[in-house]
Design a protein around this motif. Structure first.
Motif, PDB file in Angstrom:
ATOM      1  N   GLY A  49      -4.716 -24.205  34.185  1.00 28.08           N
ATOM      2  CA  GLY A  49      -4.715 -24.732  32.826  1.00 28.08           C
ATOM      3  C   GLY A  49      -5.998 -24.401  32.096  1.00 28.08           C
ATOM      4  N   ARG A  50      -7.147 -24.532  32.780  1.00 33.32           N
ATOM      5  CA  ARG A  50      -8.433 -24.181  32.173  1.00 33.32           C
ATOM      6  C   ARG A  50      -8.506 -22.687  31.872  1.00 33.32           C
ATOM      7  NH1 ARG A  50     -10.280 -28.016  36.021  1.00 33.32           N
ATOM      8  NH2 ARG A  50     -10.755 -26.344  37.499  1.00 33.32           N
ATOM      9  N   ALA A  51      -7.930 -21.877  32.762  1.00 35.10           N
ATOM     10  CA  ALA A  51      -7.914 -20.432  32.534  1.00 35.10           C
ATOM     11  C   ALA A  51      -7.086 -20.083  31.299  1.00 35.10           C
ATOM     12  CB  ALA A  51      -7.355 -19.721  33.766  1.00 35.10           C
ATOM     13  N   ALA A  52      -5.954 -20.769  31.111  1.00 35.19           N
ATOM     14  CA  ALA A  52      -5.124 -20.534  29.928  1.00 35.19           C
ATOM     15  C   ALA A  52      -5.877 -20.921  28.662  1.00 35.19           C
ATOM     16  CB  ALA A  52      -3.819 -21.324  30.034  1.00 35.19           C
ATOM     17  N   ASP A  53      -6.604 -22.038  28.713  1.00 34.96           N
ATOM     18  CA  ASP A  53      -7.390 -22.480  27.573  1.00 34.96           C
ATOM     19  C   ASP A  53      -8.488 -21.471  27.240  1.00 34.96           C
ATOM     20  OD1 ASP A  53      -8.001 -24.677  25.638  1.00 34.96           O
ATOM     21  OD2 ASP A  53      -9.903 -24.686  26.718  1.00 34.96           O
ATOM     22  N   ALA A  54      -9.152 -20.943  28.276  1.00 28.81           N
ATOM     23  CA  ALA A  54     -10.198 -19.948  28.063  1.00 28.81           C
ATOM     24  C   ALA A  54      -9.625 -18.663  27.479  1.00 28.81           C
ATOM     25  CB  ALA A  54     -10.914 -19.656  29.386  1.00 28.81           C
ATOM     26  N   ALA A  55      -8.429 -18.281  27.938  1.00 27.74           N
ATOM     27  CA  ALA A  55      -7.797 -17.072  27.411  1.00 27.74           C
ATOM     28  C   ALA A  55      -7.480 -17.225  25.928  1.00 27.74           C
ATOM     29  CB  ALA A  55      -6.515 -16.768  28.201  1.00 27.74           C
ATOM     30  N   LEU A  56      -6.982 -18.404  25.538  1.00 22.58           N
ATOM     31  CA  LEU A  56      -6.702 -18.639  24.120  1.00 22.58           C
ATOM     32  C   LEU A  56      -7.978 -18.583  23.290  1.00 22.58           C
ATOM     33  CD1 LEU A  56      -4.003 -21.482  24.109  1.00 22.58           C
ATOM     34  CD2 LEU A  56      -3.700 -19.053  23.593  1.00 22.58           C
ATOM     35  N   SER A  57      -9.079 -19.077  23.846  1.00 16.69           N
ATOM     36  CA  SER A  57     -10.356 -19.037  23.120  1.00 16.69           C
ATOM     37  C   SER A  57     -10.800 -17.596  22.903  1.00 16.69           C
ATOM     38  CB  SER A  57     -11.435 -19.800  23.898  1.00 16.69           C
ATOM     39  OG  SER A  57     -11.117 -21.171  23.967  1.00 16.69           O
ATOM     40  N   LYS A  58     -10.611 -16.742  23.909  1.00 13.77           N
ATOM     41  CA  LYS A  58     -10.982 -15.339  23.770  1.00 13.77           C
ATOM     42  C   LYS A  58     -10.108 -14.645  22.731  1.00 13.77           C
ATOM     43  CE  LYS A  58     -12.813 -14.777  28.448  1.00 13.77           C
ATOM     44  NZ  LYS A  58     -12.646 -14.114  29.768  1.00 13.77           N
ATOM     45  N   ILE A  59      -8.819 -14.975  22.750  1.00 14.67           N
ATOM     46  CA  ILE A  59      -7.913 -14.401  21.755  1.00 14.67           C
ATOM     47  C   ILE A  59      -8.331 -14.822  20.351  1.00 14.67           C
ATOM     48  CG2 ILE A  59      -5.543 -14.503  20.873  1.00 14.67           C
ATOM     49  CD1 ILE A  59      -4.602 -14.660  23.792  1.00 14.67           C
ATOM     50  N   GLU A  60      -8.671 -16.111  20.198  1.00 13.41           N
ATOM     51  CA  GLU A  60      -9.062 -16.629  18.888  1.00 13.41           C
ATOM     52  C   GLU A  60     -10.284 -15.901  18.335  1.00 13.41           C
ATOM     53  OE1 GLU A  60      -9.994 -20.957  16.780  1.00 13.41           O
ATOM     54  OE2 GLU A  60     -10.066 -20.748  18.962  1.00 13.41           O
ATOM     55  N   ASN A  61     -11.210 -15.520  19.217  1.00 10.31           N
ATOM     56  CA  ASN A  61     -12.451 -14.885  18.776  1.00 10.31           C
ATOM     57  C   ASN A  61     -12.246 -13.487  18.209  1.00 10.31           C
ATOM     58  OD1 ASN A  61     -14.039 -17.079  19.461  1.00 10.31           O
ATOM     59  ND2 ASN A  61     -14.435 -16.341  21.537  1.00 10.31           N
ATOM     60  N   VAL A  62     -11.131 -12.835  18.553  1.00  4.62           N
ATOM     61  CA  VAL A  62     -10.927 -11.463  18.088  1.00  4.62           C
ATOM     62  C   VAL A  62      -9.733 -11.312  17.148  1.00  4.62           C
ATOM     63  CG1 VAL A  62     -12.010 -10.479  20.134  1.00  4.62           C
ATOM     64  CG2 VAL A  62      -9.546 -10.873  20.139  1.00  4.62           C
ATOM     65  N   LEU A  63      -9.050 -12.411  16.860  1.00  5.41           N
ATOM     66  CA  LEU A  63      -7.882 -12.313  15.978  1.00  5.41           C
ATOM     67  C   LEU A  63      -8.303 -12.052  14.544  1.00  5.41           C
ATOM     68  CD1 LEU A  63      -5.371 -15.133  16.983  1.00  5.41           C
ATOM     69  CD2 LEU A  63      -5.053 -12.677  17.162  1.00  5.41           C
ATOM     70  N   PRO A  64      -7.566 -11.190  13.841  1.00  5.14           N
ATOM     71  CA  PRO A  64      -7.807 -11.044  12.403  1.00  5.14           C
ATOM     72  C   PRO A  64      -7.423 -12.321  11.668  1.00  5.14           C
ATOM     73  CG  PRO A  64      -5.841  -9.831  13.068  1.00  5.14           C
ATOM     74  CD  PRO A  64      -6.496 -10.296  14.328  1.00  5.14           C
ATOM     75  N   ALA A  65      -7.963 -12.484  10.476  1.00  7.95           N
ATOM     76  CA  ALA A  65      -7.812 -13.740   9.734  1.00  7.95           C
ATOM     77  C   ALA A  65      -6.350 -14.117   9.507  1.00  7.95           C
ATOM     78  CB  ALA A  65      -8.547 -13.637   8.408  1.00  7.95           C
ATOM     79  N   HIS A  66      -5.502 -13.125   9.241  1.00 10.45           N
ATOM     80  CA  HIS A  66      -4.125 -13.444   8.881  1.00 10.45           C
ATOM     81  C   HIS A  66      -3.298 -13.957  10.069  1.00 10.45           C
ATOM     82  CE1 HIS A  66      -3.747  -9.244  10.310  1.00 10.45           C
ATOM     83  NE2 HIS A  66      -2.500  -9.581  10.622  1.00 10.45           N
ATOM     84  N   LEU A  67      -3.846 -13.876  11.297  1.00 12.77           N
ATOM     85  CA  LEU A  67      -3.122 -14.387  12.461  1.00 12.77           C
ATOM     86  C   LEU A  67      -3.747 -15.652  13.050  1.00 12.77           C
ATOM     87  CD1 LEU A  67      -2.200 -11.144  14.449  1.00 12.77           C
ATOM     88  CD2 LEU A  67      -0.669 -12.609  13.134  1.00 12.77           C
TER      89      LEU A  67
END
Length: 227
Positions: A95-113
């Protein structure tokens, strides 16, 4: 086509061609040139290095490539929903790994996503019908990865108890139950054990090598032959 998907495809088209006109993009996506102009403007605002002008054409700055996490809206929706299921239905470590993965995704997502990370159109409720487990499921995952044997007391659906020593091969999730697919030394065959019925679990310092007829690949082949 969703707008997020169209933006992604515009970048893909710009990657393949030196110069692309708004007219050709409008024809490809069956939309107006005005819409394409707006899309290009928003992509530039999201720091995609597009060069050019209306009436001339557009291109990507030399050397630019898509970020490794440039998803379409549907792809991102699938990843976020999958991560929520892992957070709410697996062990704490995963569960913590999934949360960390979402945080990494959030850091590189373009604004419209960015808004997709807060979307609630798909949800995996926590602890609904979740069956308690008496041991750390993360340790069982580690035993599968490390190819080490596990010993436990197992209570079947009729209440009969046996002592088992197994080679854990994979974990299967049939909501709300987790099941350990294993090679059972007692039965000398493949067996599936519901993890909520496994008690007095011992993670042994006893490695096992992949052996013909007893591996995860053999298990899947066996199941496919019966289907």
């Amino acid at each position: 086509m969703r707008r997020a998907d169209r933006l992604f495809e515009i970048i893909q088209r710009l990657r393949r061609r030196r110069v692309v006109t708004a007219h050709s993009l409008a024809e490809q996506f069956n939309t107006s040139e005005r819409t394409i102009y707006r899309d290009i403007r928003d992509l530039i605002a999201s720091k995609v290095p597009i060069e050019g002008a209306a009436g001339i054409g557009y291109s990507l700055r030399k050397g630019y490539d898509l970020p490794p996490l440039m998803f379409s809206e549907s792809e991102l929706e699938a990843l976020v929903f999958g991560a929520r299921m892992v957070q709410n239905w697996s062990d704490a470590e995963l569960g913590r790994a999934a949360d960390a993965a979402l945080s990494k995704i959030e850091n590189v997502l373009p604004a419209h996503l960015q808004r997709m990370l807060d979307d609630r159109s798909l949800w995996a409720p926590k602890d609904v019908r979740r069956v308690p487990v008496t041991f750390d499921l993360g340790r069982l995952r580690a035993a599968i990865r490390g190819c080490t044997k596990v010993r436990f007391r197992y209570c079947d659906e009729k209440g009969a108890e046996t002592r088992r020593k197994v080679r854990p091969l994979s974990l299967w999730f049939y909501p709300p139950f987790w099941t350990a697919a294993s090679w059972c030394e007692l039965r000398d065959d493949f067996r599936f054990f519901r993890v909520d019925r496994m008690n007095d679990v011992e993670f042994l310092n006893e490695p096992f090598a992949e052996e013909a007829g007893k591996s995860a690949a053999d298990l899947f082949r066996h199941l496919l032959s019966k289907s």
